[in-house]
Design a protein around this motif. Structure first.
Motif, PDB file in Angstrom:
ATOM      1  N   ALA A  60      -2.036  -9.276  -2.354  1.00 15.19           N
ATOM      2  CA  ALA A  60      -1.271  -9.903  -1.275  1.00 15.19           C
ATOM      3  C   ALA A  60      -0.295  -8.891  -0.677  1.00 15.19           C
ATOM      4  N   ALA A  61      -0.096  -8.973   0.631  1.00 20.91           N
ATOM      5  CA  ALA A  61       0.896  -8.132   1.295  1.00 20.91           C
ATOM      6  C   ALA A  61       2.276  -8.420   0.726  1.00 20.91           C
ATOM      7  N   ARG A  62       3.156  -7.426   0.772  1.00 22.74           N
ATOM      8  CA  ARG A  62       4.472  -7.594   0.167  1.00 22.74           C
ATOM      9  C   ARG A  62       5.536  -8.005   1.185  1.00 22.74           C
ATOM     10  N   LEU A  63       5.338  -7.663   2.449  1.00 23.36           N
ATOM     11  CA  LEU A  63       6.404  -7.858   3.438  1.00 23.36           C
ATOM     12  C   LEU A  63       6.311  -9.189   4.164  1.00 23.36           C
ATOM     13  N   GLY A  64       5.258  -9.952   3.850  1.00 24.21           N
ATOM     14  CA  GLY A  64       5.148 -11.293   4.402  1.00 24.21           C
ATOM     15  C   GLY A  64       5.177 -11.304   5.911  1.00 24.21           C
ATOM     16  N   GLU A  65       5.824 -12.332   6.460  1.00 26.08           N
ATOM     17  CA  GLU A  65       5.784 -12.516   7.913  1.00 26.08           C
ATOM     18  C   GLU A  65       6.664 -11.513   8.658  1.00 26.08           C
ATOM     19  N   ARG A  66       7.422 -10.679   7.934  1.00 25.56           N
ATOM     20  CA  ARG A  66       8.207  -9.642   8.603  1.00 25.56           C
ATOM     21  C   ARG A  66       7.431  -8.341   8.812  1.00 25.56           C
ATOM     22  N   ALA A  68       0.838  -1.215   0.000  1.00 26.17           N
ATOM     23  CA  ALA A  68       0.000   0.000   0.000  1.00 26.17           C
ATOM     24  C   ALA A  68       0.864   1.253   0.000  1.00 26.17           C
ATOM     25  N   HIS A  69       2.111   1.109  -0.435  1.00 26.58           N
ATOM     26  CA  HIS A  69       3.052   2.241  -0.383  1.00 26.58           C
ATOM     27  C   HIS A  69       2.511   3.447  -1.151  1.00 26.58           C
ATOM     28  N   GLY A  70       2.492   4.575  -0.484  1.00 24.82           N
ATOM     29  CA  GLY A  70       2.060   5.803  -1.140  1.00 24.82           C
ATOM     30  C   GLY A  70       0.559   6.012  -1.163  1.00 24.82           C
ATOM     31  N   LEU A  71      -0.223   5.032  -0.695  1.00 22.82           N
ATOM     32  CA  LEU A  71      -1.677   5.168  -0.716  1.00 22.82           C
ATOM     33  C   LEU A  71      -2.159   5.793   0.602  1.00 22.82           C
ATOM     34  N   ARG A  72      -3.255   6.555   0.520  1.00 22.75           N
ATOM     35  CA  ARG A  72      -3.768   7.257   1.698  1.00 22.75           C
ATOM     36  C   ARG A  72      -4.898   6.477   2.365  1.00 22.75           C
ATOM     37  N   GLN A  73      -5.636   5.662   1.566  1.00 22.81           N
ATOM     38  CA  GLN A  73      -6.820   4.959   2.086  1.00 22.81           C
ATOM     39  C   GLN A  73      -6.645   3.474   1.800  1.00 22.81           C
ATOM     40  N   ALA A  74      -6.550   2.681   2.825  1.00 19.79           N
ATOM     41  CA  ALA A  74      -6.358   1.244   2.610  1.00 19.79           C
ATOM     42  C   ALA A  74      -6.969   0.443   3.757  1.00 19.79           C
ATOM     43  N   LEU A  75      -7.371  -0.751   3.427  1.00 15.64           N
ATOM     44  CA  LEU A  75      -7.799  -1.713   4.427  1.00 15.64           C
ATOM     45  C   LEU A  75      -6.784  -2.849   4.393  1.00 15.64           C
ATOM     46  N   VAL A  76      -6.167  -3.147   5.530  1.00 12.74           N
ATOM     47  CA  VAL A  76      -5.149  -4.201   5.583  1.00 12.74           C
ATOM     48  C   VAL A  76      -5.662  -5.307   6.501  1.00 12.74           C
ATOM     49  N   LEU A  77      -5.817  -6.503   5.949  1.00 10.99           N
ATOM     50  CA  LEU A  77      -6.333  -7.639   6.708  1.00 10.99           C
ATOM     51  C   LEU A  77      -5.208  -8.597   7.044  1.00 10.99           C
ATOM     52  N   THR A  78      -5.278  -9.200   8.212  1.00  6.51           N
ATOM     53  CA  THR A  78      -4.372 -10.281   8.566  1.00  6.51           C
ATOM     54  C   THR A  78      -5.213 -11.547   8.654  1.00  6.51           C
ATOM     55  N   VAL A 129     -18.328   0.470   3.445  1.00  3.51           N
ATOM     56  CA  VAL A 129     -18.267   1.466   4.524  1.00  3.51           C
ATOM     57  C   VAL A 129     -17.093   2.421   4.324  1.00  3.51           C
ATOM     58  N   LEU A 130     -15.928   1.881   3.925  1.00  6.25           N
ATOM     59  CA  LEU A 130     -14.677   2.648   3.999  1.00  6.25           C
ATOM     60  C   LEU A 130     -14.205   3.234   2.666  1.00  6.25           C
ATOM     61  N   ASP A 131     -14.633   2.662   1.535  1.00  7.17           N
ATOM     62  CA  ASP A 131     -14.174   3.101   0.216  1.00  7.17           C
ATOM     63  C   ASP A 131     -12.647   3.175   0.128  1.00  7.17           C
ATOM     64  N   PRO A 132     -11.948   2.071   0.371  1.00 10.63           N
ATOM     65  CA  PRO A 132     -10.478   2.098   0.314  1.00 10.63           C
ATOM     66  C   PRO A 132      -9.962   2.100  -1.125  1.00 10.63           C
ATOM     67  N   GLN A 133      -8.703   2.517  -1.306  1.00  9.72           N
ATOM     68  CA  GLN A 133      -8.060   2.407  -2.623  1.00  9.72           C
ATOM     69  C   GLN A 133      -7.687   0.971  -2.912  1.00  9.72           C
ATOM     70  N   VAL A 134      -7.344   0.221  -1.853  1.00 11.48           N
ATOM     71  CA  VAL A 134      -6.883  -1.155  -2.031  1.00 11.48           C
ATOM     72  C   VAL A 134      -7.183  -1.937  -0.756  1.00 11.48           C
ATOM     73  N   ILE A 135      -7.364  -3.238  -0.896  1.00 12.57           N
ATOM     74  CA  ILE A 135      -7.425  -4.138   0.250  1.00 12.57           C
ATOM     75  C   ILE A 135      -6.184  -5.024   0.190  1.00 12.57           C
ATOM     76  N   VAL A 136      -5.355  -4.939   1.214  1.00  9.72           N
ATOM     77  CA  VAL A 136      -4.130  -5.732   1.279  1.00  9.72           C
ATOM     78  C   VAL A 136      -4.379  -6.908   2.217  1.00  9.72           C
ATOM     79  N   VAL A 137      -4.073  -8.109   1.755  1.00 10.90           N
ATOM     80  CA  VAL A 137      -4.271  -9.304   2.582  1.00 10.90           C
ATOM     81  C   VAL A 137      -2.914  -9.836   3.026  1.00 10.90           C
ATOM     82  N   SER A 138      -2.704  -9.848   4.331  1.00 14.74           N
ATOM     83  CA  SER A 138      -1.481 -10.441   4.885  1.00 14.74           C
ATOM     84  C   SER A 138      -1.871 -11.657   5.733  1.00 14.74           C
ATOM     85  N   GLY A 139      -0.916 -12.240   6.406  1.00 14.78           N
ATOM     86  CA  GLY A 139      -1.205 -13.411   7.245  1.00 14.78           C
ATOM     87  C   GLY A 139      -0.962 -14.713   6.512  1.00 14.78           C
ATOM     88  N   GLY A 140      -0.951 -15.798   7.261  1.00 17.62           N
ATOM     89  CA  GLY A 140      -0.556 -17.096   6.719  1.00 17.62           C
ATOM     90  C   GLY A 140      -1.390 -17.577   5.547  1.00 17.62           C
TER      91      GLY A 140
END
Ligand SMILES: [Zn+2]
Length: 314
Positions: free
Chosen positions: A294-300, A121-131, A250-261
């Motif tokens: 998918a999240a970029r940084l993985g488990e870190r 989500a680098h550089g984005l102002r509105q995001a939903l990040v799920l684990t 509800v949130l109108d995000p630019q992107v939804i990032v999915v992290s977690g196993g």
């Protein structure tokens, strides 16, 4: 002047620490198993700090991303998946044990901060990040900052109600999204299908016992192309999409990032998730596309975000 901070990711299974530079690069890292008592957890964090500072001395600050609801004083108020942390003063205890100024936040908030600063989500102002892992965590990024709510407990998206079905959540309430769409939920759906005589391949991967089927077995069978497992996964992805679409409406995000196993499933998860999501979004043909990535940084991500918290990012 030090040009790095320390980040700790404290989960139910492992405690991980990294020395992280200001670009998000990891210079050194260590990990240990999570003990089952609070004082032992604090002692383990202190030992990891000593170990990592042998390589990177004089850290100016330490950030911790921990499972659970964390208040603004750094007290873990509730953590259904790590009971040893409940009502424990994490910030003051770790500061006393390490002598390093410490900030504490929820692990999903830390991971979201990492993805905004250095990841998907680098550089984005509105995001939903799920684990999406054993349970479901989440963070809302609004105008580049993590939304915290009145008490620090905002965006516990796993505990937003998606059905009145009597399916119990780890928190004890019925019908929460985590009960329907987490890795544990995929396991439950797999066991139900296996007990009904289906899901032969996943059952084989579980050692032949339908009651031993877990999410990872369904996922592995689906990735190998097993039609029965793909059907269970599609059904589960529909529940993931139901929550994503409700939150996106509800949130109108630019992107939804999915992290977690669970994101290690790759397109076996993301393709049906995107398909079910589009069909549930209000006016999907009349609005900019909201991608699910998918999240970029993985488990870190948790460690990198916790280190960012320690250098003042919120
Ligand atoms: Zn719940």
């Amino acid at each position: 002047v030090s040009d790095f901070t320390l980040g700790v990711d404290l989960g139910g299974t492992n405690v991980r620490i990294a020395a992280v530079d200001f670009d998000g690069g990891v210079r050194a890292e260590r990990r240990a198993e999570t003990p089952d008592r609070f004082d032992a957890i604090v002692a383990t964090i202190a030992e990891l700090v000593v170990a990592v500072t042998a390589e990177c001395p004089d850290p100016p600050a330490l950030g911790i991303g921990t499972a659970g609801m964390v208040d603004f004083d750094g007290v873990v108020r509730y953590a259904p998946n790590v009971p040893a942390l409940i009502e424990r003063p994490m910030r003051t205890a770790v500061e006393a044990a390490t002598g390093v100024p410490t900030v504490v936040d929820n692990d999903a908030n830390a991971a979201a901060l990492a993805e905004v600063l250095h990841g998907a989500a680098h550089g984005l102002r509105q995001a939903l990040v799920l684990t999406l892992g054993t349970g479901i965590g989440g963070a809302i990024v609004d105008d580049g900052r993590v939304v915290r709510g009145a008490h620090g407990f905002a965006a516990e998206v796993g505990h937003f109600q998606v059905t009145d079905a009597d399916v119990p959540c780890a928190c004890g309430q019925p019908g929460h999204w985590e009960a329907m769409a987490s890795g544990n939920a995929l396991g439950r759906m797999g066991r139900d299908r296996a007990a009904a005589g289906g899901l032969a391949r996943a059952t084989q991967l579980a050692g032949g016992d339908p009651a031993a089927v877990r999410g990872v077995h369904v996922g592995d069978a689906a990735q190998a192309g097993d039609a029965d497992a793909l059907a269970v996964l599609d059904d589960w992805a529909r529940w993931v999409a139901i929550g994503c679409a409700g939150l996106a409406n509800v949130l109108d995000p630019q992107v939804i990032v999915v992290s977690g196993g669970m994101v290690e499933l790759g397109d076996v998860l993301l393709a049906p998730l995107r398909r079910h999501f589009e069909g549930r979004l209000e006016g999907s043909e009349h609005r900019p596309r909201i991608d699910i990535v998918a999240a970029r940084l993985g488990e870190r991500a948790g460690m990198i975000g916790a280190a960012a918290l320690a250098r003042g990012h919120r």
